[in-house]
Enzyme design. Structure first.
Site, PDB file in Angstrom:
ATOM      1  N   GLN A 156       9.754   1.528  16.320  1.00 18.81           N
ATOM      2  CA  GLN A 156      10.138   0.381  15.483  1.00 18.81           C
ATOM      3  C   GLN A 156      11.611   0.496  15.082  1.00 18.81           C
ATOM      4  O   GLN A 156      12.366  -0.485  15.130  1.00 18.81           O
ATOM      5  CB  GLN A 156       9.252   0.344  14.246  1.00 18.81           C
ATOM      6  CG  GLN A 156       9.683  -0.655  13.190  1.00 18.81           C
ATOM      7  CD  GLN A 156       8.653  -0.783  12.095  1.00 18.81           C
ATOM      8  OE1 GLN A 156       7.639  -1.427  12.271  1.00 18.81           O
ATOM      9  NE2 GLN A 156       8.895  -0.161  10.964  1.00 18.81           N
ATOM     10  N   ASP A 175       8.077   5.733  12.248  1.00 18.76           N
ATOM     11  CA  ASP A 175       7.845   4.668  13.235  1.00 18.76           C
ATOM     12  C   ASP A 175       9.083   4.590  14.126  1.00 18.76           C
ATOM     13  O   ASP A 175       9.878   3.647  14.048  1.00 18.76           O
ATOM     14  CB  ASP A 175       7.560   3.354  12.507  1.00 18.76           C
ATOM     15  CG  ASP A 175       6.323   3.483  11.635  1.00 18.76           C
ATOM     16  OD1 ASP A 175       5.225   3.612  12.196  1.00 18.76           O
ATOM     17  OD2 ASP A 175       6.447   3.517  10.394  1.00 18.76           O
ATOM     18  N   HIS A 204       6.942   5.726   1.741  1.00 19.75           N
ATOM     19  CA  HIS A 204       7.733   4.537   1.398  1.00 19.75           C
ATOM     20  C   HIS A 204       8.751   4.851   0.299  1.00 19.75           C
ATOM     21  O   HIS A 204       9.880   4.365   0.319  1.00 19.75           O
ATOM     22  CB  HIS A 204       6.827   3.417   0.876  1.00 19.75           C
ATOM     23  CG  HIS A 204       5.842   2.881   1.860  1.00 19.75           C
ATOM     24  ND1 HIS A 204       4.491   3.090   1.753  1.00 19.75           N
ATOM     25  CD2 HIS A 204       6.017   2.127   2.970  1.00 19.75           C
ATOM     26  CE1 HIS A 204       3.868   2.495   2.756  1.00 19.75           C
ATOM     27  NE2 HIS A 204       4.768   1.904   3.509  1.00 19.75           N
ATOM     28  N   ALA A 243       0.872  -1.194   0.000  1.00 25.17           N
ATOM     29  CA  ALA A 243       0.000   0.000   0.000  1.00 25.17           C
ATOM     30  C   ALA A 243       0.900   1.233   0.000  1.00 25.17           C
ATOM     31  O   ALA A 243       0.769   2.138   0.830  1.00 25.17           O
ATOM     32  CB  ALA A 243      -0.958  -0.002   1.197  1.00 25.17           C
TER      33      ALA A 243
END
Ligand code: AMP
Length: 300
Positions: free
Chosen positions: A150, A147, A34, A29
């Site tokens: 993460q 993130d 990204h 997605a």
């Protein structure tokens, strides 16, 4: 661009490709956030690879695993256009075949915040990242600053297990109104989308409070909380009473490496927040000291 479905195919596709090899792990997605990871990989590596894998082990049973947005055709087009050489898009059985028995628990850094509200999450992330690093054996792997916890967990994992890879942090890509790009933004209703940039505005208010003469972590958290919970119509118009409000999961200052709460305004202090709008949980962070991340935050 080669698209692979199995680990054997992936290793064969990578064999002989020039190094350094950069890996961009994603759940698909894809959005421009990204793609900044892909561009960063392309800029510093000779060969760039990516993975598209909605990792079941990081979702709890009640979470959105089956509803998670998927559009492989479009993702592959974007990755091909961006110059990616190999994309590994396995199904869950390839990554976790029958008999798979290993768990990875990263203690401390994974225990609070996201780890507290999603107890299975970082174990699943650590497992998938370790598998992907084992499959690709990249020289560098690229992760989003968006993130931040993460990223801290992955850095800890790589350090603890002596994994021979450099972890590269890429600044957060935002919509023009400041909302951090996320695949889950697609879940926002029109009214929620109007309110959503308020999370970043609140973090900016916190960061501004910290930078004022005599600024403190306490002042930063207070300013951010006040901004986040204030009436949210950015135009200050009459519709404000109709607009959705944030529910705050957490808003805190932490050390960027350990994710322990901190009262100190240091070079690694981050203001982190998670807040819900309806059923959508938004996550964002900002450095509380200008030098916490040398790269400037990317704004679309
Ligand atoms: P995901 O597909 O959500 O697992 O994200 C894959 C990678 O993209 C992770 O390293 C994320 O931190 C990163 N990422 C997600 N959103 C953004 C963004 N807005 N800017 C930069 N990186 C991002």
């Amino acid at each position: 661009m080669k698209v692979t479905r199995t680990i054997t195919e992936t290793r064969a596709a990578l064999a002989g490709l020039p190094r350094p090899l950069g890996l961009v792990p994603t759940m698909g997605a894809l959005h421009r956030g990204h793609m900044t990871l892909v561009h960063a990989a392309r800029a510093s590596c000779v060969t760039t690879a990516a993975s598209l894998f909605v990792n079941p082990t990081q979702f709890a049973p009640h979470e959105d695993f089956s509803a998670y947005p998927r559009d492989e055709e479009r993702d592959l087009l974007l990755l091909a256009e961006a110059g990616v050489a190999v994309v590994f898009a396995p199904d869950a059985a390839e990554v976790y075949p029958p008999g798979f028995s290993t768990e990875i628990a990263v203690r401390g850094v994974a225990d609070h915040f996201e780890g507290a509200s999603r107890p299975q999450f970082f174990g699943g992330v650590a497992l998938a990242v370790t598998k992907l690093l084992g499959v690709f054996q990249p020289d560098r792997a690229f992760f989003g600053q968006k993130d931040a916890q993460q990223l801290a967990v992955v850095r800890r994992l790589v350090l603890d297990l002596n994994l021979p890879v450099e972890i590269v942090a890429v600044p957060t890509m935002r919509e023009s109104d400041g909302l951090a790009m996320s695949s889950r933004n697609a879940y926002l209703s029109a009214a929620e989308r109007v309110v959503a940039p308020g999370l970043y505005r609140a973090l900016c208010a916190g960061s501004a409070a910290a930078r004022r003469p005599g600024g403190t972590v306490r002042a930063a958290v207070a300013a951010a909380t006040e901004t986040l919970l204030a009436p949210s119509d950015p135009t200050g118009g009459e519709r404000d009473g109709d607009l959705p409000r944030f529910t705050v999961d957490y808003l805190a200052a932490v050390d960027a490496d350990t994710f322990a709460r901190t009262d100190e305004l240091g070079p690694r202090t981050l203001l982190v927040a998670a807040a819900r709008l309806g059923g959508t949980r938004l996550l964002d962070n900002i450095p509380l000291a200008p030098s916490a991340y040398p790269e400037a935050d990317a704004t679309a």
